[in-house]
Design an enzyme around this catalytic site. Structure first.
Site, PDB file in Angstrom:
ATOM      1  N   GLN A 135       0.947  -0.888  -0.006  1.00  0.00           N
ATOM      2  CA  GLN A 135      -0.061  -0.156  -0.134  1.00  0.00           C
ATOM      3  C   GLN A 135       0.601   1.102   0.092  1.00  0.00           C
ATOM      4  OE1 GLN A 135      -3.101  -2.050   2.766  1.00  0.00           O
ATOM      5  NE2 GLN A 135      -3.835   0.126   2.780  1.00  0.00           N
TER       6      GLN A 135
ATOM      7  N   ARG B 144      -8.931  -0.349   7.990  1.00  0.00           N
ATOM      8  CA  ARG B 144      -9.689   0.352   7.110  1.00  0.00           C
ATOM      9  C   ARG B 144     -10.450   1.833   8.461  1.00  0.00           C
ATOM     10  NH1 ARG B 144     -14.178  -1.154   2.978  1.00  0.00           N
ATOM     11  NH2 ARG B 144     -14.760   0.765   2.585  1.00  0.00           N
ATOM     12  N   CYS B 145      -9.004   2.757   9.295  1.00  0.00           N
ATOM     13  CA  CYS B 145      -8.821   3.471  10.191  1.00  0.00           C
ATOM     14  C   CYS B 145      -7.936   4.503   9.814  1.00  0.00           C
ATOM     15  CB  CYS B 145      -8.667   2.191  10.873  1.00  0.00           C
ATOM     16  SG  CYS B 145      -9.025   3.265  12.565  1.00  0.00           S
TER      17      CYS B 145
ATOM     18  N   GLU C 223     -12.960   5.033   5.580  1.00  0.00           N
ATOM     19  CA  GLU C 223     -12.911   4.743   6.374  1.00  0.00           C
ATOM     20  C   GLU C 223     -14.030   5.439   7.321  1.00  0.00           C
ATOM     21  OE1 GLU C 223      -8.815   5.830   7.380  1.00  0.00           O
ATOM     22  OE2 GLU C 223      -8.458   4.020   6.152  1.00  0.00           O
TER      23      GLU C 223
END
Lengths: 784, 171
Positions: free
Chosen positions: A221, A368-369, A738
């Site tokens: 990523q 996802r934060c 998110e």
């Protein structure tokens, strides 16, 4: 010559179909494991069966006797090369392969290199490791005891404490809490979970002795940051490391850290001079790569008797596993947890986190934060409901009473943030109206009278996303900006490269839309490329909802640089002065004379064929964008559930998410992100948990034990939005990917607790499995 | 543990083409398709028959998870993978619907999901929301939250039931 077609109008804000989809729907995506190189070897990992044990011996002779097995590497081998340990993003260090002892079950002990995937797995089973088991600690409350065995013998500090972090005014907060009419206290656990993207992690390390270059295909990523770290760790000059992050099958934070498998594959390729492929199995993904959350939180919230919040005090014990491998910006060991005052105007607050080592997989990643924001958001939204219950007040009314009002923006929170914008009451009121809140509350009363367990839950969260600014935010010293490069070709098409790396977020479409809007070009003719460190400008990657706030801004700013030069060319072509021109209807036109205009296509052609004397040819720009602040998206989520008294099963009868992420680039993609995030939030609230037994055995090693929702479990979603642009972002956008995952767990849990509140239940920890609810019902006298 | 190297010959019809290949007896079908035939649209996400990313169609009607089938078991059978479903300039209505409805994000589950949809629509040409959700419950998607997949299945069903309304050609 084919001149690119002009766009038909504005392209920002349109639900353009995704440009990347044709290859995915036809099976032509190119993911890591699809890449095959000549003479490639496969790597398999030998794992520890113990959670804590000394390694007495490793015998690889039987494995090496198998024809086609080339090499076995152990921690001792790597240690001799100075690579036995590697730095973590959190400033700790972790073993690459186990050195001397193992600290968690499934820890990487050795790797085997062989001619085929199956042969490597066969040989890995022939590596004999003799262990001497040691006492195991899986609970941070045991780990913190003074007489607990010290897990990390390599540290000078002889206890299991990782760090203490605090923010806010402890004394003032405690004083204020003592004087409040009402104080509620609530312990809230955010369980250990794992992102489990559908594609596991992996790499192909290809070191070419002749060129001295390492090409690393990697499920990454953040390819640029990874290049720099690999260079620092291995000593390979950075220009000789080429990272290619091909199509990535989901990330959700799982593909941010550097894992031992990557480093072992690089070392093996350096030693053997052949490409080495390593691809995780699902079990390896769930057991070895970083977990998320595992926070034991306790909130004290004080308010006046009519429900005006006064003070918040939060104490958290964090379980970081065997090494502190949290993926947070360096100066933020507890991430952005200080957003825990949420959407509410707290005069005073204090938060502290103490982290401890245990014999569990290391991590602490932002699943996802935006770095511990999910924990913070869940805590405050849960605690606000506890306060509402204490006061006997409607939770929506309590929230409306305490929102930061629009006139207070930019809002300086008690814990140090400057919120950029938000109209929280408007967002909630829109949600309440569309949900038919008042009527549903009446229906709830009627159904309760009939004996049904029905609940309505709210969550009105504020997120903080888009790290930098670089003054405050860095990862291992690397400043958290992001970048873009745009090259407009003579025919009016273009290529855009960014330092981010999408994993399903749709950048190939949305980046093209930003450029299309800013330059008046057709997004269909704009190619977006990410993930190749040799060609893309340096950036920090895609996670924590940072792509649009950082790279999205860089793209708009690079396009504006191009437009500045284009204006000069337009003036030359139209034989007027620059000041006489205006950018209107996506053309440069002479003020007041719409017929006298040139398009960007015409300007692009002139940039290579017909320039004013002395002007540098070409039409391209690069921009490194260092954001002045983060962006603060918010949302109001409403959930209605009913509970089956016989089975404890929760049915989500309705869910509405009203999000405010500022200006929207592509509403179809934003909505898709929200659907996906809500489903992960649902999974966290009801299904997903990484469980260990007291011996440190990992009990969620595959998708039969680590439950992620299918279409059958996933509820239907309704979405809507309000639009409050970010005042400091070039296109007024905020991050969004998110928000639904950050905001929704509290909405689900609040709805379930609301349903159970007539029984006197005020809190149950996630995941709210059928069994847990069934037991709670039985404990409260429900036998049906 | 015995290391097997027994080779067998497997004869299958894949995407309309007859193929005969030697492979180790223990070769899983997913790896046979991916590594020996280059059909990399078959994805592997779990190895335990849970995720469905490796779903292919057996004998034109049954969706199977190729990570839990040995390649020799399909000897003499017919298989369809995503590569045989349609191409970029000639999309199958299911592929078109996935694109139109934004029923994919990272794309990793998509090929398996599309084949599961094909099997579902062959069994049940007019499924309800509930039937779609149950019918696809063997295939995991971590990105979309399934809502747009359900929408895409309705669109695909509509076009496959009334092929004249679309320029796309059904299989």
């Amino acid at each position: 010559m084919a001149i690119a077609e002009e766009p038909t109008g504005h392209v920002m804000g349109h639900a353009m179909k995704r440009k990347e989809d044709p290859r995915f729907i036809t099976g032509q995506g190119r993911y890591l494991d699809d890449i095959v190189l000549p003479r490639m070897l496969y790597m398999a990992i030998v794992h520890s069966p113990y959670a804590h044990a000394r390694i007495k011996s490793i015998d690889a002779s039987a494995a090496l006797q198998l024809p086609g097995v080339h090499l076995v590497l152990t921690g001792a081998d790597l240690d001799q090369m100075g690579l036995g340990w590697m730095p973590t993003m959190a400033g700790d260090r972790e073993m690459t392969l186990a050195v001397g002892k193992v600290l968690y079950q499934y820890q990487e002990v050795a790797v085997v290199l062989a001619e085929s995937r199956a042969l490597a797995e066969d040989a890995a089973q022939l590596v004999e490791v003799e262990y001497e088991p040691l006492p195991v600690i899986v609970d941070p409350f045991e780990s913190m005891k003074p007489d607990a065995p010290v897990l990390r013998e390599d540290r000078e500090q002889k206890d299991n404490h990782v760090f203490h972090w605090e923010v806010g005014d402890r004394t003032a907060t405690e004083q204020l809490l003592r004087s409040c009419d009402v104080v509620v206290r609530q312990k809230v656990r955010f369980q250990r979970i794992h992102p489990a993207p559908l594609e596991p992690c992996g790499c192909i390390a290809d070191f070419n002795k002749a060129t001295g270059r390492l090409t690393l295909y990697m499920t990454s990523q953040a390819p640029h940051a990874h290049r720099t770290v690999f260079s620092m760790v291995t000593g390979i000059p950075e220009q000789n490391i080429h990272i290619i992050s091909p199509d990535v099958g989901g990330g959700f934070g799982n593909k941010v850290p550097i894992y031992p498998g990557y480093v072992a594959a690089i070392v093996a390729s350096l030693k053997l001079g052949r490409p080495v492929k390593w691809v995780e199995t699902r079990t390896e993904n769930l057991t070895e790569t970083a977990f998320a959350r595992d926070y034991h939180m306790e909130a004290e919230l004080g308010a006046t008797k009519d429900g005006v919040v006064q003070a918040l005090k939060v104490k958290t014990i964090a379980d970081h596993g065997a090494f502190d491998a949290a993926a947070d910006p360096s100066k933020f060991p507890a991430g952005l947890f200080s957003i825990c005052t949420g959407s509410y105007d707290f005069p005073n607050a204090f938060a502290e986190v103490d982290a401890f080592y245990t014999n569990k997989t290391p991590g602490g990643i932002a699943y996802r934060c935006s770095f511990r924001v999910t924990e913070a958001s869940y805590l405050i939204e849960r605690t606000m409901d506890v306060l509402a219950d204490e006061l006997g007040m409607d939770p929506a009314e309590l929230r409306l009473k305490n929102f930061v009002p629009p006139e207070k923006f930019p809002y300086h929170s008690a814990l140090g943030w400057t919120y950029d914008s938000g109209r929280y009451a408007e967002t909630l009121k829109k949600a309440l109206e569309r949900f038919d809140y008042t009527k549903r509350r009446q229906e709830q009363d009627e159904r309760r009278r009939k004996g049904e367990l029905v609940g309505i839950g709210l969550s009105t969260f504020t997120e903080v996303v888009g790290a930098g600014p670089s003054q405050t935010f860095d990862i291992m010293g690397i400043k958290m900006f992001d970048s873009a490069e745009i090259r407009v070709h003579p025919t009016g098409s273009a290529i855009v490269r960014a330092g981010t790396r999408h994993q399903g977020q749709g950048h190939e479409t949305t980046w093209a839309q930003i450029v299309g809007e800013e330059l008046g070009l057709d997004p269909q003719n704009i190619l977006v490329e990410e993930g190749d460190t040799d060609t893309a400008p340096y950036g920090l990657g895609t996670y924590a909802s940072r792509s649009t706030p950082t790279a999205g801004a860089a793209i708009a700013m690079a396009a504006r640089r191009i437009r500045e030069k284009a204006q000069k060319i337009a003036a030359y072509l139209l034989e007027v002065s620059e000041e006489d021109l205006e950018w209107r209807d996506q053309k440069f036109q002479v003020r007041g004379v719409p017929s006298k205009a040139v398009t960007m296509q015409e300007i692009a052609f002139a940039a290579y064929t017909n320039l004013p004397e002395g002007m540098e040819p070409g039409l391209e720009a690069t921009y490194y964008y260092d954001p002045p602040n983060l962006t603060f998206p918010n949302g109001a989520y409403l959930c209605q559930v009913s509970i089956d008294k016989g089975t404890g099963e929760v049915k989500v009868e309705k869910f509405l998410a009203v999000d405010d992420c500022g200006n929207v680039i592509n509403p179809m993609i934003v909505e898709g992100q929200i659907h996906g995030g809500l489903t992960e939030g649902f999974a966290i609230a009801f299904m997903q948990e990484i469980v260990y037994d007291e011996d440190g055995n990992h009990l969620a090693t595959n998708f039969s034990d680590y439950l992620v929702p299918t279409a059958w479990e996933a509820p239907d979603w309704e979405t809507d939005r309000t639009v409050t642009p970010s005042p400091h972002h070039p296109i007024g956008a905020k991050g969004v990917g998110e928000s639904p995952n950050v905001g929704s767990p509290a909405a689900f849990v609040n709805a379930v607790i609301d349903a159970l509140s007539p029984l006197g239940i005020r809190h149950i920890d996630m995941p709210l499995t059928r069994e847990k609810i069934w037991r709670a019902l039985r404990e409260h006298g429900i036998e049906e | 543990m015995a290391v097997s190297s027994t080779q067998v010959s497997v004869h299958v019809k894949i995407n309309g083409q007859e193929i005969t290949k030697e492979c180790e007896v223990r070769t899983l079908l997913a790896y046979f398709l991916r590594e020996q035939l280059g059909l990399t649209g078959v994805h592997v996400g779990c190895d335990t028959t849970s995720c469905g990313a490796c779903t292919v169609l057996l004998d034109g009607k049954t969706a199977i998870k190729s990570c839990t089938v040995f390649a020799p078991q399909v000897d003499g059978h017919e298989l369809l993978t995503v590569e045989g479903l349609g191409e970029a300039d000639h999309l199958h209505p299911i592929q078109q619907a996935f694109w139109d409805c934004h029923a994919l994000q990272c794309g990793y589950c998509t090929p398996g999901m599309e084949l599961a949809v094909l099997a579902l629509l062959q069994r049940n040409p007019n499924p309800t929301d509930e039937e779609i959700r149950f019918g696809l419950s063997g295939n995991l998607c971590r990105c979309t939250g399934y809502k747009n997949i359900v929408k895409a299945v309705h669109q695909a069903a509509e076009i496959m039931n009334h092929p004249s309304t679309s320029q796309s050609v059904t299989l």
